[in-house]
Scaffold this motif. Structure first.
Motif, PDB file in Angstrom:
ATOM      1  N   PHE A 894       0.762  -1.357   0.322  1.00 48.72           N
ATOM      2  CA  PHE A 894      -0.007  -0.475  -0.373  1.00 48.72           C
ATOM      3  C   PHE A 894       1.128   1.202   0.045  1.00 48.72           C
ATOM      4  O   PHE A 894       1.898   1.264   0.098  1.00 48.72           O
ATOM      5  N   GLY A 895      -0.013   2.499  -0.086  1.00 50.03           N
ATOM      6  CA  GLY A 895       1.591   3.144  -0.301  1.00 50.03           C
ATOM      7  C   GLY A 895       1.795   4.141  -1.444  1.00 50.03           C
ATOM      8  O   GLY A 895       2.851   4.420  -1.363  1.00 50.03           O
ATOM      9  N   LEU A 896       1.525   2.778  -2.489  1.00 52.32           N
ATOM     10  CA  LEU A 896       2.625   3.762  -3.930  1.00 52.32           C
ATOM     11  C   LEU A 896       2.034   3.283  -4.593  1.00 52.32           C
ATOM     12  O   LEU A 896       1.002   3.193  -4.989  1.00 52.32           O
ATOM     13  N   THR A 897       2.253   4.334  -5.964  1.00 50.80           N
ATOM     14  CA  THR A 897       1.846   4.105  -6.797  1.00 50.80           C
ATOM     15  C   THR A 897       2.894   4.620  -8.454  1.00 50.80           C
ATOM     16  O   THR A 897       4.056   5.615  -8.417  1.00 50.80           O
ATOM     17  N   LEU A 898       2.503   3.827  -9.229  1.00 49.64           N
ATOM     18  CA  LEU A 898       3.836   2.753  -9.815  1.00 49.64           C
ATOM     19  C   LEU A 898       2.897   2.552 -10.953  1.00 49.64           C
ATOM     20  O   LEU A 898       3.322   1.595 -11.596  1.00 49.64           O
ATOM     21  N   THR A 899       2.664   3.609 -12.024  1.00 49.90           N
ATOM     22  CA  THR A 899       2.119   3.112 -13.012  1.00 49.90           C
ATOM     23  C   THR A 899       3.040   3.457 -14.208  1.00 49.90           C
ATOM     24  O   THR A 899       2.851   3.344 -15.408  1.00 49.90           O
ATOM     25  N   GLU A 900       3.779   3.201 -13.859  1.00 48.54           N
ATOM     26  CA  GLU A 900       5.400   3.753 -15.042  1.00 48.54           C
ATOM     27  C   GLU A 900       5.424   2.215 -15.338  1.00 48.54           C
ATOM     28  O   GLU A 900       5.578   1.968 -16.395  1.00 48.54           O
ATOM     29  N   ALA A 901       5.583   0.685 -14.524  1.00 46.23           N
ATOM     30  CA  ALA A 901       5.233  -0.240 -14.957  1.00 46.23           C
ATOM     31  C   ALA A 901       3.869  -1.258 -15.090  1.00 46.23           C
ATOM     32  O   ALA A 901       2.827  -0.388 -14.507  1.00 46.23           O
ATOM     33  N   ASP A 902       4.174  -2.352 -15.990  1.00 50.62           N
ATOM     34  CA  ASP A 902       2.565  -2.067 -16.743  1.00 50.62           C
ATOM     35  C   ASP A 902       3.222  -4.067 -16.561  1.00 50.62           C
ATOM     36  O   ASP A 902       2.328  -4.858 -17.543  1.00 50.62           O
ATOM     37  N   TYR A 903       3.255  -4.211 -16.021  1.00 52.41           N
ATOM     38  CA  TYR A 903       4.455  -6.011 -15.522  1.00 52.41           C
ATOM     39  C   TYR A 903       4.612  -6.198 -14.624  1.00 52.41           C
ATOM     40  O   TYR A 903       4.242  -5.481 -13.445  1.00 52.41           O
ATOM     41  N   VAL A 904       3.082  -7.137 -13.712  1.00 52.17           N
ATOM     42  CA  VAL A 904       4.119  -7.301 -12.207  1.00 52.17           C
ATOM     43  C   VAL A 904       4.435  -8.658 -12.640  1.00 52.17           C
ATOM     44  O   VAL A 904       3.118  -9.824 -12.994  1.00 52.17           O
ATOM     45  N   PHE A 905       4.954  -8.821 -10.992  1.00 55.40           N
ATOM     46  CA  PHE A 905       5.330 -10.983 -11.214  1.00 55.40           C
ATOM     47  C   PHE A 905       4.884 -10.728  -9.719  1.00 55.40           C
ATOM     48  O   PHE A 905       5.725 -10.075  -8.757  1.00 55.40           O
ATOM     49  N   VAL A 906       4.802 -12.224  -9.456  1.00 53.66           N
ATOM     50  CA  VAL A 906       4.288 -12.145  -7.537  1.00 53.66           C
ATOM     51  C   VAL A 906       4.707 -13.693  -7.474  1.00 53.66           C
ATOM     52  O   VAL A 906       4.697 -14.534  -8.581  1.00 53.66           O
ATOM     53  N   LEU A 907       6.056 -13.910  -7.561  1.00 55.76           N
ATOM     54  CA  LEU A 907       7.059 -14.507  -7.129  1.00 55.76           C
ATOM     55  C   LEU A 907       6.471 -15.481  -6.271  1.00 55.76           C
ATOM     56  O   LEU A 907       6.958 -17.150  -6.252  1.00 55.76           O
ATOM     57  N   ASP A 908       5.963 -15.625  -5.482  1.00 55.87           N
ATOM     58  CA  ASP A 908       4.682 -16.835  -4.053  1.00 55.87           C
ATOM     59  C   ASP A 908       4.058 -16.264  -3.587  1.00 55.87           C
ATOM     60  O   ASP A 908       3.606 -15.227  -3.018  1.00 55.87           O
ATOM     61  N   PRO A 909       2.364 -17.122  -3.840  1.00 52.82           N
ATOM     62  CA  PRO A 909       1.092 -17.083  -3.138  1.00 52.82           C
ATOM     63  C   PRO A 909       1.241 -16.796  -1.752  1.00 52.82           C
ATOM     64  O   PRO A 909       1.749 -17.470  -1.353  1.00 52.82           O
ATOM     65  N   TRP A 910       0.210 -16.399  -1.578  1.00 48.65           N
ATOM     66  CA  TRP A 910      -0.345 -15.997   0.038  1.00 48.65           C
ATOM     67  C   TRP A 910      -1.339 -16.615   0.615  1.00 48.65           C
ATOM     68  O   TRP A 910      -2.062 -16.659  -0.208  1.00 48.65           O
ATOM     69  N   TRP A 911      -1.594 -17.098   1.975  1.00 49.36           N
ATOM     70  CA  TRP A 911      -3.171 -17.251   2.002  1.00 49.36           C
ATOM     71  C   TRP A 911      -3.617 -16.000   1.785  1.00 49.36           C
ATOM     72  O   TRP A 911      -5.159 -16.629   1.441  1.00 49.36           O
ATOM     73  N   ASN A 912      -3.557 -15.096   2.281  1.00 49.14           N
ATOM     74  CA  ASN A 912      -4.364 -14.134   1.714  1.00 49.14           C
ATOM     75  C   ASN A 912      -4.865 -12.956   0.422  1.00 49.14           C
ATOM     76  O   ASN A 912      -3.476 -12.595   0.222  1.00 49.14           O
ATOM     77  N   PRO A 913      -5.856 -13.525  -0.393  1.00 48.68           N
ATOM     78  CA  PRO A 913      -5.262 -12.743  -1.976  1.00 48.68           C
ATOM     79  C   PRO A 913      -5.679 -10.978  -1.603  1.00 48.68           C
ATOM     80  O   PRO A 913      -5.514 -10.762  -2.455  1.00 48.68           O
TER      81      PRO A 913
END
Length: 983
Positions: A894-913
């Motif tokens: 939270f607290g970030l605005t990073l619209t310069e990026a257009d790809y997101v990689f989530v390396l490890d899933p967490w219990w909470n979506p």
């Protein structure tokens, strides 16, 4: 020593070799008749091949037999082909043909009993088969090389495509004549030659000289047509009974079978079915009832449509059913069934409310037996008087409780029994009854139970003089709880309003509000005017901060001079200052980023000169007394999920603040359980659900865990509770999703990338999994005490799914398939000018990723919880050329605005979506102009696949409350953990 018989040489030497097809098979069909050995009616019978001459005998009893035949030099013979032989292994026949016969045997045998005839031969009798599957099975014989042939040389057999049976009614000299008319392959045939095969077909027996020609055909043969065919002659309806037949019976026959009418015969309009409600009143306030359908000339039929559509007017039944069930449910919440019994108050409600509502419907006949007692419902508001009477024990008071409804004083002892047993209604001796679901009685029940828990009641309810808070609740019975009195008085003022009025955007706001942001300002200002709090639960990236700043600026225009207190995560404090400078530069904003800021200047002095004071949750907890000593115009809880646990010191510190109104700002008002939602509402709207225990009982139990009261249906009860929760939430919770209100945002594509572990990595993972599974499964019976050990094992497996080096540096040689996939993707993206955010919950794994990126020559930025100059790091990435930003999930959620990026990689899933959604929404928010692609890297065959399934369950709980989706359990239970460890 007993000598064994020598095997027969024919069996050994002439049997087909394995794989060599045996003799060809055919289906033998034969018309057979039953004959007696003597003329005595008691003489035994036997079946033999029917002859044309034998068919001419009166009352001849014939049936159609089937049996397998095999090819020989003499043609088709019985040989060794029997039903039993074909069902045993090693039969020596063609397997495909044998299977066809076995399936036919099962099909016919399932429809009727296999009969072994007295002459010792084995035949399947076809006449009573009721399966439509017979005909496609027979039609498939040719494709398997199976001939369908007559067993007798004097008989022939043929399969027709279809047949039909029609009932024809015409007038005769003595009355009405009903005959059956049959066509086979569109050609009429004499009815006398036709016999039926159940209700699914028929066969024709035609004789020519000494020969018999058999024709088998599929056909729908309804029961009336079957009965007429079996008579072999027309059916006469005498002239005196013709009117009855035409009026009561012919319409019913026409619903069951095709009917044609001769000259002078007309089909009268069918009388619609009527629904009979048979009601029997019995002593002891008991009533039994049953619903049945009545058709003219037909016996009663069950309420449920168990008959065929041709036998009943299903459409008319459905119309009447809908009206009856709607009237029932509109008059009462008694469960609807087509038969049953009620006792006590339920019987009274059925007699006084349900039965009159049903009787008013056209098409209903009510048949009442027994003595019907007079009942009446008391509908007034319960008036409760609570008094205390001193006892000989000076520490205890007896409670005097008087309940009056419609001027009728309710006996307390039966009322107490009904309340404690959680009954729905109560019946009085004079026939009056009333609902126990009134909020005042609900609260009375709760308080009585709470008082009873303090001490055993010997003579009646009593309360300790030290339970002052409980006594206050009794005094304030109609308003639930003491803190709720003023709150409810304010809510009462809202009843006169016609909706949320528009609020002008303050001149101090330097932004053009989007339509949904204007709606958010209107809603916030409306609640502010009435000094009510609420939860602004918009999706991430929709400008919740801007809407809140607009509200604060509006209060300045309205003359409010006291400051607002904004409490936010430490990493977001600076964001509030920058957003205020951008959108509301005229507001005086004081940010408190450490305890040292207030050493030389008191917090009260700082607040006195500010419109907005922004602090962190950590500082609020540490300096609770200072913040609680200031009178705030309003309290804004940003990322309010930080106070979702009411048992924490932080939650208590927030509750102690003095503020006219409290707003919770969060895109995830619940993450794991509805109890988190209650925790926020207890701060923003303390009178909405004042009792945590009652909230768990009425909402958490039914919605999350499927718990229902006795005699309540599970799914309907949960749906009603969920609907009630949404209704009560609606005025105080505003949520908009990006896909609805921000249609100009580019699309977001989410995809799971399945990564396969290397062979050595897989072997290591499976070994550790078995070890940890054995350890953890033995601890789940006491999960609360062993939770730390259990989650340590789960974390070990999650780390091992990422890279073996994370659990033991000696395994570094095994590498990481995930990092291989990540480097391959970001290398290609960087070459194409794209930029990517890479999230992981484990900084140790991000460090491994950084090393791989260094080796590949790919520049990156880094942000984790230890980063001190967070704003500078973010600014460097936004303005720089590094194509990759490595971010720990906790620091970047939270607290970030990073619209310069257009790809997101989530390396490890967490219990909470919710945590992952917040991370993804760092780039998919207002200001983004390019499509956003999200990749979740999942290690195949590991605990990560189970984590993804658990994510989906928790996401469905969120949407079931916030949006409109299925109900689902959300708690992480011992069963959840077993599923995670299930290999």
């Amino acid at each position: 020593m007993t000598s064994r018989a020598a095997p027969d040489w024919r069996e050994l030497l002439t049997a087909p070799a394995p794989g060599e097809p045996g003799p060809q098979l055919a289906l033998g069909v034969e018309l057979r008749r039953r004959v007696r050995r003597t003329e005595s009616r008691w003489a035994p019978t036997r079946m033999e091949t029917a002859t044309a001459r034998g068919l001419a005998e009166p009352s001849v009893d014939v049936s159609l037999g089937l049996r397998p035949l095999e090819r020989s030099t003499r043609g088709w013979i019985k040989g060794h082909a029997t039903w039993d032989a074909l069902r045993r292994p090693g039969h020596g026949y063609d397997p495909a043909q044998a299977r066809w016969f076995v399936e036919l045997y099962s099909l016919v045998r399932d429809a009727r009993t296999l009969g072994t005839m007295p002459d010792g031969s084995e035949w399947l009798t076809l006449d009573d088969v009721e399966s439509h599957l017979l005909w496609p099975h027979l039609a498939g014989a040719r494709a398997r090389g199976i001939a369908v042939t007559a067993r007798s040389a004097a008989q022939t057999v043929a399969l027709a495509q279809d047949a039909s049976v029609t009932l024809h009614t015409e007038r005769g000299p003595d009355g009405l004549i009903v005959t059956a008319q049959v066509t086979i392959d569109d050609a009429p045939v004499p009815t006398a030659e036709v016999r039926t095969i159940g209700h699914v077909g028929l066969y024709r027996v035609a004789t020519a000289g000494e020969r018999i020609a058999l024709t088998l055909a599929p056909a729908e043969v309804p029961a009336p047509a079957r009965a007429v065919l079996r008579t072999r002659e027309p059916v006469l309806v005498p002239r005196a009974e013709a009117d009855e037949f035409l009026r009561d019976h012919l319409p019913r026959l026409a619903r069951q079978a095709p009917v044609t009418l001769g000259r002078g015969v007309e089909l009268p309009p069918a009388l619609p079915p009527r629904l009979e409600v048979a009601v029997r009143f019995e002593p002891g306030d008991r009533v039994e009832y049953a619903l049945t359908w009545r058709y003219a000339g037909a016996p009663p039929m069950p309420y449920a449509a168990t008959g065929t559509a041709g036998d009943r007017d299903i459409a008319q039944e459905k119309r009447l059913q809908d009206r009856v069930e709607a009237a029932w449910r509109g008059a009462s919440d008694l469960p609807f069934r087509d038969a049953g019994a009620f006792t006590g108050a339920d019987a009274a409600e059925f007699a006084a409310a349900v039965l009159p509502a049903v009787q008013r419907i056209d098409g209903i006949d009510v048949d009442v037996t027994g003595i019907r007692r007079s009942y009446r419902e008391l509908t007034g508001t319960p008036e409760i008087t609570v008094t205390t009477v001193e006892t000989t024990d000076r520490d205890w008071f007896d409670l005097g409780i008087i309940v009056t409804i419609d001027g009728r004083r309710i006996p307390f002892t039966p009322l107490l029994t009904a309340l404690t047993r959680r009954r729905r209604k109560m019946l009085l001796s004079d026939g009056g009854y009333f609902s126990l679901a009134h909020p005042a009685l609900d609260r009375l029940r709760e308080l009585l139970e709470e008082a009873a828990e303090l001490d055993e009641w010997d003579t009646g309810p009593r309360i300790s003089r030290y339970q002052t808070a409980l006594w206050s609740d009794f005094e304030d019975l109609a308003d639930q709880a003491q803190p709720a009195v003023a709150w409810r008085a304010t809510v009462a003022g809202l009843r006169e309003t016609g909706g949320v009025p528009a609020t002008a955007v303050p001149a101090a706001i330097r932004a053009q509000l989007r339509p949904y942001q204007q709606q958010g300002l209107d809603w916030l200002a409306f609640l502010w005017r009435h000094r009510l709090g609420g939860i602004l639960a918009d999706d991430m990236g929709l400008g919740k901060t801007l809407q809140t700043l607009a509200l604060i600026a509006h209060t300045r225009d309205e003359g409010e001079r006291r400051p607002f207190l904004v409490v936010a995560p430490t990493s977001v404090v600076a964001t509030w200052r920058s957003e205020a400078e951008r959108f509301a530069p005229d507001l005086v904003v004081a940010t408190i980023r450490s305890r040292t800021i207030t050493r030389d200047r008191s917090l009260a002095d700082l607040a006195a000169g500010a419109d907005v004071v922004v602090t962190s949750y950590a500082l609020l907890r540490l300096d609770e007394a200072e913040y609680a000593g200031i009178e705030w115009a309003g309290l804004i809880l940003d990322e309010a999920q930080f106070v979702k646990n009411p048992a924490t010191k932080l939650h208590r510190a927030v509750k102690a603040l003095q503020a006219d109104v409290t707003f919770a700002i969060t895109g995830t008002p619940l993450e794991n359980s509805l109890t988190e939602l209650w925790a926020l509402l207890s701060l923003t709207s303390p009178g909405l659900f004042p009792s945590a225990r009652r909230f768990r009982q009425e909402y958490v139990g039914p919605i999350e865990q499927g718990k229902t009261p006795e005699n309540a249906e599970g799914a309907p009860y949960r749906e009603r509770r969920l609907a009630r929760l949404r209704r009560r939430l609606r005025p105080f919770l505003l949520r908009r999703t990006k896909d609805v209100v921000a249609s100009d945002l580019p699309p977001k594509q989410e995809q799971e990338l399945r990564v396969q572990l290397s062979d050595d990595h897989r072997a290591l993972y499976d070994t550790v999994l078995q070890r940890e599974r054995q350890k953890v499964l033995g601890l789940l019976d006491d999960l609360d005490r062993q939770r730390f050990i259990v989650f340590r094992s789960l974390t070990l497996l999650r780390l091992l799914s990422l890279a073996p080096a994370l659990i033991d540096g000696r395994h570094a040689r095994l590498g990481s398939s995930k990092l291989d996939a990540l480097v391959d993707h970001v290398s290609e993206l960087a070459a194409e000018g794209h930029r990517a955010l890479v999230f992981s919950q484990f900084t140790s794994f991000l460090q491994l990723a950084a090393r791989r990126l260094d080796a590949a020559g790919i520049a990156y930025a880094w942000l984790d919880g230890s980063t001190r100059r967070r704003e500078d790091v973010v600014a460097d990435f936004r303005s720089g050329d590094a194509p990759v930003f490595l971010i720990s999930l906790k620091a970047g959620g939270f607290g970030l605005t990073l619209t310069e990026a257009d790809y997101v990689f989530v390396l490890d899933p967490w219990w909470n979506p919710a945590a992952e959604s917040q991370a993804v929404d760092r780039t998919h928010r207002i200001g983004q102009t390019r499509p956003v692609n999200v990749y979740r890297l999942i290690a195949e065959g590991t605990i990560e696949e189970k984590v993804m399934a658990l994510q989906q369950r928790k996401a469905r709980l969120f949407t079931s409350v916030m949006d409109d989706d299925d109900l689902f359990s959300a708690a992480l239970t011992a069963d959840d953990i077993r599923d995670l460890l299930d290999g």
